[in-house]
Structure formats: structure tokens, C-alpha cells
Scaffold this motif. Structure first.
Motif, PDB file in Angstrom:
ATOM      1  N   PHE A  39       0.838  -1.200   0.000  1.00  0.00           N
ATOM      2  CA  PHE A  39       0.000   0.000   0.000  1.00  0.00           C
ATOM      3  C   PHE A  39       0.877   1.255   0.000  1.00  0.00           C
ATOM      4  N   TRP A  40       1.853   1.278   0.907  1.00  0.00           N
ATOM      5  CA  TRP A  40       2.731   2.434   1.024  1.00  0.00           C
ATOM      6  C   TRP A  40       3.631   2.578  -0.201  1.00  0.00           C
ATOM      7  N   LYS A  41       4.184   1.474  -0.658  1.00  0.00           N
ATOM      8  CA  LYS A  41       5.095   1.530  -1.813  1.00  0.00           C
ATOM      9  C   LYS A  41       4.362   2.056  -3.044  1.00  0.00           C
ATOM     10  N   THR A  42       3.172   1.535  -3.299  1.00  0.00           N
ATOM     11  CA  THR A  42       2.397   1.965  -4.467  1.00  0.00           C
ATOM     12  C   THR A  42       2.001   3.436  -4.345  1.00  0.00           C
ATOM     13  N   GLY A  43       1.514   3.817  -3.175  1.00  0.00           N
ATOM     14  CA  GLY A  43       1.095   5.202  -2.981  1.00  0.00           C
ATOM     15  C   GLY A  43       2.237   6.189  -3.102  1.00  0.00           C
ATOM     16  N   LEU A  44       3.347   5.874  -2.454  1.00  0.00           N
ATOM     17  CA  LEU A  44       4.489   6.784  -2.506  1.00  0.00           C
ATOM     18  C   LEU A  44       5.113   6.823  -3.894  1.00  0.00           C
ATOM     19  N   GLN A  45       5.219   5.675  -4.543  1.00  0.00           N
ATOM     20  CA  GLN A  45       5.835   5.650  -5.871  1.00  0.00           C
ATOM     21  C   GLN A  45       5.018   6.468  -6.858  1.00  0.00           C
ATOM     22  N   GLY A  46       3.715   6.551  -6.627  1.00  0.00           N
ATOM     23  CA  GLY A  46       2.858   7.361  -7.493  1.00  0.00           C
ATOM     24  C   GLY A  46       3.161   8.843  -7.407  1.00  0.00           C
ATOM     25  N   SER A  47       3.845   9.269  -6.349  1.00  0.00           N
ATOM     26  CA  SER A  47       4.155  10.690  -6.209  1.00  0.00           C
ATOM     27  C   SER A  47       5.622  11.000  -6.523  1.00  0.00           C
ATOM     28  N   TRP A  48       6.385   9.987  -6.864  1.00  0.00           N
ATOM     29  CA  TRP A  48       7.806  10.146  -7.175  1.00  0.00           C
ATOM     30  C   TRP A  48       8.058   9.904  -8.654  1.00  0.00           C
ATOM     31  N   VAL A  49       9.108  10.517  -9.180  1.00  0.00           N
ATOM     32  CA  VAL A  49       9.542  10.249 -10.550  1.00  0.00           C
ATOM     33  C   VAL A  49      10.560   9.110 -10.535  1.00  0.00           C
TER      34      VAL A  49
END
Length: 165
Positions: A39-49
Motif C-alpha cells: 500500500f505504502w510503496k504503491t502510494g508513494l511511488q505514485g508521487s515520485w519520478v
């Protein structure tokens, strides 16, 4: 009839108490959801390049390990929504009189870079004596302070040196 702010706060607290109890199924769902590192990995990766560091993912998930975090989150959000007479951040920033640096990632998928450009224009117009500098960072997403911490720190330090000179 007009109600006093104290009376409105009492009503808001009562509403909050009932609302939190009604949200118990949502709390259970949130507890299970945030316990999952994906959950955290997917959510955070969505806000990073750039690819996200796994240690950072673990760091973001730590607050959810504290008993009562879910109730606290609901209460915090409701308190923010029910605030009466609270000054906006833009009015507080324009009144502070201190230099302001706005750094924004050009590839931010959560907050358009145009929002920061508009903020800079608004703050500059609100106080002509206040330095308001805006810079968009190439190939950076929503969290430049983490995604390019070295660049973020260097730009911030240069801004501070310039303002203190």
C-alpha cells in the motif's frame, strides 16, 4: 440565530464522537490496508519520478503502528474541516514578512506546479517588501525534499545565504 464559537465547538465535538463510532468498519479497513507495505510503496511511488527507497517506505508506515492512529487521523481531519475563524495559510504567509522559497517538482502528479506559481504571484502581490521565490525542479515529483534531498538542501541553503547576506 447566531451561535457562539464555543457552542459550535460543543456541537462539533458531539458530531465527531458519533461520526467516529459510525466509522468503525472504515477504521478496520484502514488498519488492514496500511499494515500492508505494498500500500505504502504503491502510494508513494505514485508521487515520485525516481524509484523509491524501501527504507523510506518503512519510515512512512511507522506512524500507523501506533495504537489509535486511525481514530486520531479521523479526529484531525474533522477538526480541520470544522475550524471556525481559522486564517488561511496564504494570509499567514503574506503577513509573516519573512522570505519565502517555494520549490515544486515539475512532474508532481498530486499538486499541479501551476498552484505554486500562483501562490508565488499571490504572495508577491500581497506584500511587495517580502521576497517570494518560486522554482520548479525538473524530473522531480511531489516530494522534492525526499526525492532529491541534496538538490533541495542546496537550493534552500543558497536561498538562506542570499537572504542573510
Amino acid at each position: 440565530t447566531t451561535r457562539s464559537p464555543a457552542a459550535l465547538r460543543v456541537v462539533a465535538r458531539l458530531f465527531l464522537a458519533v461520526f467516529v463510532r459510525l466509522l468503525y468498519p472504515l477504521q478496520l479497513f484502514l488498519q488492514r490496508l496500511v499494515a500492508n507495505q505494498a500500500f505504502w510503496k504503491t502510494g508513494l511511488q505514485g508521487s515520485w519520478v525516481r524509484p523509491i527507497d524501501p527504507a523510506l517506505v518503512t519510515g512512512y508506515s511507522r506512524p500507523s503502528m501506533i495504537t489509535g492512529w486511525d481514530v486520531g487521523l479521523v479526529r484531525y481531519l474533522l477538526a480541520r474541516l470544522l475550524e471556525i475563524g481559522r486564517r488561511s495559510s496564504t494570509s499567514l504567509l503574506s503577513a509573516c514578512g519573512c522570505p519565502i522559497l517555494i520549490l515544486h517538482g515539475q512532474q508532481d502528479m498530486l499538486v499541479p506546479v501551476s498552484n505554486s506559481a500562483s501562490l508565488q504571484k499571490f504572495l508577491s502581490a500581497a506584500s511587495r517588501e517580502q521576497t517570494v521565490q518560486f522554482e520548479s525542479l525538473e524530473n522531480v515529483g511531489h516530494s522534492p525534499q525526499e526525492e532529491v534531498a541534496d538538490v533541495f538542501a542546496a537550493r534552500s541553503a543558497a536561498f538562506l545565504r542570499e537572504q542573510l547576506a
